[in-house]
Design a protein around this motif. Structure first.
Motif, mmCIF file in Angstrom:
data_model
loop_
_atom_site.group_PDB
_atom_site.id
_atom_site.type_symbol
_atom_site.label_atom_id
_atom_site.label_comp_id
_atom_site.label_asym_id
_atom_site.label_seq_id
_atom_site.Cartn_x
_atom_site.Cartn_y
_atom_site.Cartn_z
ATOM 1 N N SER A 1 -59.289 57.261 65.592
ATOM 2 C CA SER A 1 -60.615 57.055 65.457
ATOM 3 C C SER A 1 -61.064 56.122 64.726
ATOM 4 N N ALA A 2 -60.265 55.868 63.521
ATOM 5 C CA ALA A 2 -60.727 55.059 62.466
ATOM 6 C C ALA A 2 -60.467 53.672 62.980
ATOM 7 N N ILE A 3 -59.273 53.365 63.542
ATOM 8 C CA ILE A 3 -59.047 52.371 64.308
ATOM 9 C C ILE A 3 -59.947 51.794 65.435
ATOM 10 N N SER A 4 -60.302 52.970 66.286
ATOM 11 C CA SER A 4 -61.235 52.676 67.327
ATOM 12 C C SER A 4 -62.708 52.129 66.758
ATOM 13 N N GLN A 5 -63.068 52.781 65.593
ATOM 14 C CA GLN A 5 -64.428 52.288 65.060
ATOM 15 C C GLN A 5 -64.016 50.798 64.487
ATOM 16 N N MET A 6 -62.985 50.610 63.822
ATOM 17 C CA MET A 6 -62.949 49.067 63.594
ATOM 18 C C MET A 6 -62.839 48.261 64.556
ATOM 19 N N LEU A 7 -62.043 48.501 65.944
ATOM 20 C CA LEU A 7 -62.081 47.589 66.921
ATOM 21 C C LEU A 7 -63.509 47.359 67.306
ATOM 22 N N ASN A 8 -64.372 48.598 67.580
ATOM 23 C CA ASN A 8 -65.588 48.555 67.811
ATOM 24 C C ASN A 8 -66.456 47.580 67.144
ATOM 25 N N THR B 1 -48.454 42.689 68.461
ATOM 26 C CA THR B 1 -48.703 43.884 67.512
ATOM 27 C C THR B 1 -49.357 45.238 68.054
ATOM 28 N N GLU B 2 -48.544 46.260 67.864
ATOM 29 C CA GLU B 2 -49.287 47.522 68.793
ATOM 30 C C GLU B 2 -50.032 47.966 67.591
ATOM 31 N N LEU B 3 -51.214 48.522 68.148
ATOM 32 C CA LEU B 3 -52.140 49.180 67.459
ATOM 33 C C LEU B 3 -51.622 50.548 66.436
ATOM 34 N N ALA B 4 -50.646 51.218 67.007
ATOM 35 C CA ALA B 4 -49.945 52.324 66.408
ATOM 36 C C ALA B 4 -49.352 51.927 65.205
ATOM 37 N N ASP B 5 -48.622 50.595 65.125
ATOM 38 C CA ASP B 5 -48.202 49.913 64.053
ATOM 39 C C ASP B 5 -49.186 49.767 63.012
ATOM 40 N N ILE B 6 -50.314 49.014 63.412
ATOM 41 C CA ILE B 6 -51.244 49.148 62.250
ATOM 42 C C ILE B 6 -52.067 50.052 61.978
ATOM 43 N N ARG B 7 -52.117 51.351 62.759
ATOM 44 C CA ARG B 7 -52.563 52.469 62.421
ATOM 45 C C ARG B 7 -51.767 53.141 61.189
ATOM 46 N N GLU B 8 -50.487 52.895 61.238
ATOM 47 C CA GLU B 8 -49.356 53.605 60.536
ATOM 48 C C GLU B 8 -49.397 52.747 59.378
ATOM 49 N N TYR B 9 -49.350 51.356 59.370
ATOM 50 C CA TYR B 9 -49.346 50.607 58.187
ATOM 51 C C TYR B 9 -50.678 50.814 57.157
ATOM 52 N N LEU B 10 -51.732 50.748 57.940
ATOM 53 C CA LEU B 10 -52.976 51.337 57.175
ATOM 54 C C LEU B 10 -53.090 52.699 56.738
ATOM 55 N N ALA B 11 -52.263 53.599 57.427
ATOM 56 C CA ALA B 11 -52.647 55.099 57.021
ATOM 57 C C ALA B 11 -53.919 55.470 57.710
ATOM 58 N N ILE B 12 -54.465 55.060 58.705
ATOM 59 C CA ILE B 12 -55.761 55.641 59.278
ATOM 60 C C ILE B 12 -55.564 56.162 60.655
#
Length: 157
Positions: free
Chosen positions: A71-78, A57-68
């Motif tokens: 930086s928000a996905i980076s915070q979640m990963l951290n 699963t690509e992070l870009a796909d997750i970002r699009e799915y979650l509409a975030i």
């Protein structure tokens, strides 16, 4: 506060947002939140990622799915990495990309939250009924589409 459609809508949205951030993310034993809903979805989406797999699963796909945002996905990963739930590895085949995988602790957390979510979902779905659940999903998707179009029109100005 006036009981207008506008204020009822805002109140319902706030309650929904609050519920998604807490009710489905509680630990059933201690009542403490392990992860919030977006983090849970992220864990679910990366659960099958492995180094060398072609279908990660690509992070870009997750970002699009979650509409975030990025930086928000980076915070979640951290946050998830700090908790010991995920690990990030540079993709040896394409050094520009990261491969995010669950750690054993992350898999354990996901299984616990998955059990809680499934149990609560079944109860909510039973209370609402399948027809109403499908209608709610349709309406939420319709609202998201309309908001996306409005945002696109505003961006064009």
């Amino acid at each position: 506060m006036k009981n207008t459609l506008n204020s009822e809508f805002l109140g319902s949205l706030f309650k929904l947002k609050s519920m998604l951030g807490t009710e489905f993310g509680k630990d059933s034993i201690s009542g403490k939140k392990k992860v919030n809903m977006p983090e849970y979805i992220l864990l679910r989406e990366i659960a099958d990622n492995t180094i060398g797999a072609t279908n990660n699963t690509e992070l870009a796909d997750i970002r699009e799915y979650l509409a975030i945002s990025k930086s928000a996905i980076s915070q979640m990963l951290n946050f998830l990495e700090k908790k010991g739930y995920i690990s990030r590895t540079i993709n040896p085949e394409d050094r520009r990309n990261l491969i995010v995988t669950l750690t054993p602790l992350g898999r354990e957390c996901l299984n616990e939250i998955e059990n809680i979510y499934n149990c609560r979902f079944e109860k909510v779905a039973q209370g609402i009924g399948e027809k109403n659940m499908k209608e709610m999903i349709r309406l939420i998707n319709l609202m998201n589409d309309i908001v996306d179009k409005l945002n696109d029109m505003e961006d064009e100005k």
